[in-house]
Design a protein around this motif. Structure first.
Motif, PDB file in Angstrom:
ATOM      1  N   GLY A  51       0.793  -1.147   0.045  1.00 30.21           N
ATOM      2  CA  GLY A  51      -0.212   0.016   0.082  1.00 30.21           C
ATOM      3  C   GLY A  51       0.796   1.332   0.096  1.00 30.21           C
ATOM      4  O   GLY A  51       0.149   2.448   0.252  1.00 30.21           O
ATOM      5  N   TRP A  52       2.060   1.101  -0.158  1.00 28.45           N
ATOM      6  CA  TRP A  52       2.964   2.398  -0.144  1.00 28.45           C
ATOM      7  C   TRP A  52       4.213   2.059  -1.078  1.00 28.45           C
ATOM      8  O   TRP A  52       4.544   0.906  -1.601  1.00 28.45           O
ATOM      9  N   ARG A  53       4.618   3.336  -1.749  1.00 29.72           N
ATOM     10  CA  ARG A  53       5.441   3.235  -2.810  1.00 29.72           C
ATOM     11  C   ARG A  53       7.072   3.377  -2.144  1.00 29.72           C
ATOM     12  O   ARG A  53       7.219   3.724  -1.035  1.00 29.72           O
ATOM     13  N   THR A  54       7.870   2.615  -3.008  1.00 31.14           N
ATOM     14  CA  THR A  54       9.428   2.842  -2.497  1.00 31.14           C
ATOM     15  C   THR A  54      10.113   3.177  -3.698  1.00 31.14           C
ATOM     16  O   THR A  54       9.779   2.993  -4.622  1.00 31.14           O
ATOM     17  N   ARG A  55      11.097   3.774  -3.470  1.00 32.86           N
ATOM     18  CA  ARG A  55      12.312   4.145  -4.360  1.00 32.86           C
ATOM     19  C   ARG A  55      13.540   3.339  -4.029  1.00 32.86           C
ATOM     20  O   ARG A  55      14.507   3.385  -4.995  1.00 32.86           O
ATOM     21  N   TYR A  56      13.547   2.232  -3.327  1.00 34.10           N
ATOM     22  CA  TYR A  56      14.664   1.339  -2.964  1.00 34.10           C
ATOM     23  C   TYR A  56      14.897   0.312  -4.625  1.00 34.10           C
ATOM     24  O   TYR A  56      13.702  -0.088  -4.779  1.00 34.10           O
ATOM     25  N   ARG A  57      15.965   0.355  -4.729  1.00 38.87           N
ATOM     26  CA  ARG A  57      16.357  -0.693  -5.883  1.00 38.87           C
ATOM     27  C   ARG A  57      17.538  -1.632  -5.340  1.00 38.87           C
ATOM     28  O   ARG A  57      18.575  -0.952  -4.784  1.00 38.87           O
ATOM     29  N   GLY A  58      17.456  -2.624  -5.408  1.00 43.16           N
ATOM     30  CA  GLY A  58      18.593  -3.621  -4.812  1.00 43.16           C
ATOM     31  C   GLY A  58      18.080  -4.727  -4.359  1.00 43.16           C
ATOM     32  O   GLY A  58      17.000  -5.314  -4.496  1.00 43.16           O
TER      33      GLY A  58
END
Length: 228
Positions: A51-58
């Motif tokens: 239900g929430w966005r993330t900018r994390y990549r990895g």
């Protein structure tokens, strides 16, 4: 098919973690199994609904929560009965620990995948199941120390060691008496192999000293005792 969102909060900070730490995300079963075993069945689950966005990549460790999503399991086998041939039964699905790792490559708010239910989907690749390591989960992303993970220790203490108690010893002894190796006993009881091996050594020593008599006596213990 029902969604797999387990709640939580947006990641408070984005960027590299301190050396030795890796992000983890807790996911209920059977969704955790479907994620880390994505290469083992057709049209796999390579997206995790949140239900929430993330900018994390990895890289991301997948933690199987202790709560089992029974309605989700039923919806999966209803829509994908073919998965019954490869997916473990509810009782066999590991819970309460790290079960694998993936790579987060994107976060989307729409997707053609049958597994997407929004509001956001973490797009995943490189699924890899790992040896089960008991660990307490948390909401949102949380950090796991890779040095502790490699030694079967998490949260600064032994990973779910089996207590030396009359309540738990019979379960270890009964499985050992059936010829199960320590790895399978650990998997069945939700603990580390090292904890099981330590308990079995203690049980053998106590039996030989006459300090403990389990309801089921392991074959090797009985043989050793008869030779004395």
């Amino acid at each position: 098919m029902k969604g797999d969102s387990a709640g939580g909060h947006p990641d408070a900070a984005v960027g590299s973690f301190p050396q030795g730490l890796l992000k983890a995300l807790s996911v209920q079963q059977p969704w955790a199994w479907l994620i880390v075993h994505a290469d083992e069945y057709d049209d796999p689950k390579r997206i995790e609904n949140r239900g929430w966005r993330t900018r994390y990549r990895g890289p991301l460790l997948i933690h199987a929560g202790k709560t089992f999503d029974r309605s989700g399991y039923e919806s999966v086998v209803d829509v994908r009965p073919d998965l019954l041939e490869v997916m473990p039964s509810p009782a066999e699905l590991e819970r309460g620990g790290i079960v694998g790792r993936v790579e987060v490559i994107d976060c989307v708010d729409h997707s053609p995948s049958i597994w997407y239910r929004g509001a956001y989907g973490f797009v995943l690749q490189g699924a890899q199941p790992t040896t089960f390591v008991p660990c307490r989960g948390r909401l949102s992303f949380f950090e796991v120390d890779l040095r502790e993970l490699s030694t079967g220790r998490l949260d600064g203490k032994a990973a779910a060691p089996l207590e030396e108690s009359a309540e738990l010893r019979p379960a270890i002894v009964a499985l050992a008496d059936k010829g199960l190796p320590a790895s399978e006993i650990a998997r069945a009881l939700g603990t580390s192999v090292r904890a099981v091996e330590e308990q079995l050594r203690d049980v053998r020593a106590m039996v030989l000293r006459g300090e403990y008599r389990p309801a089921l006596l392991p074959i090797e213990c009985a043989a050793a005792r008869n030779n004395n």
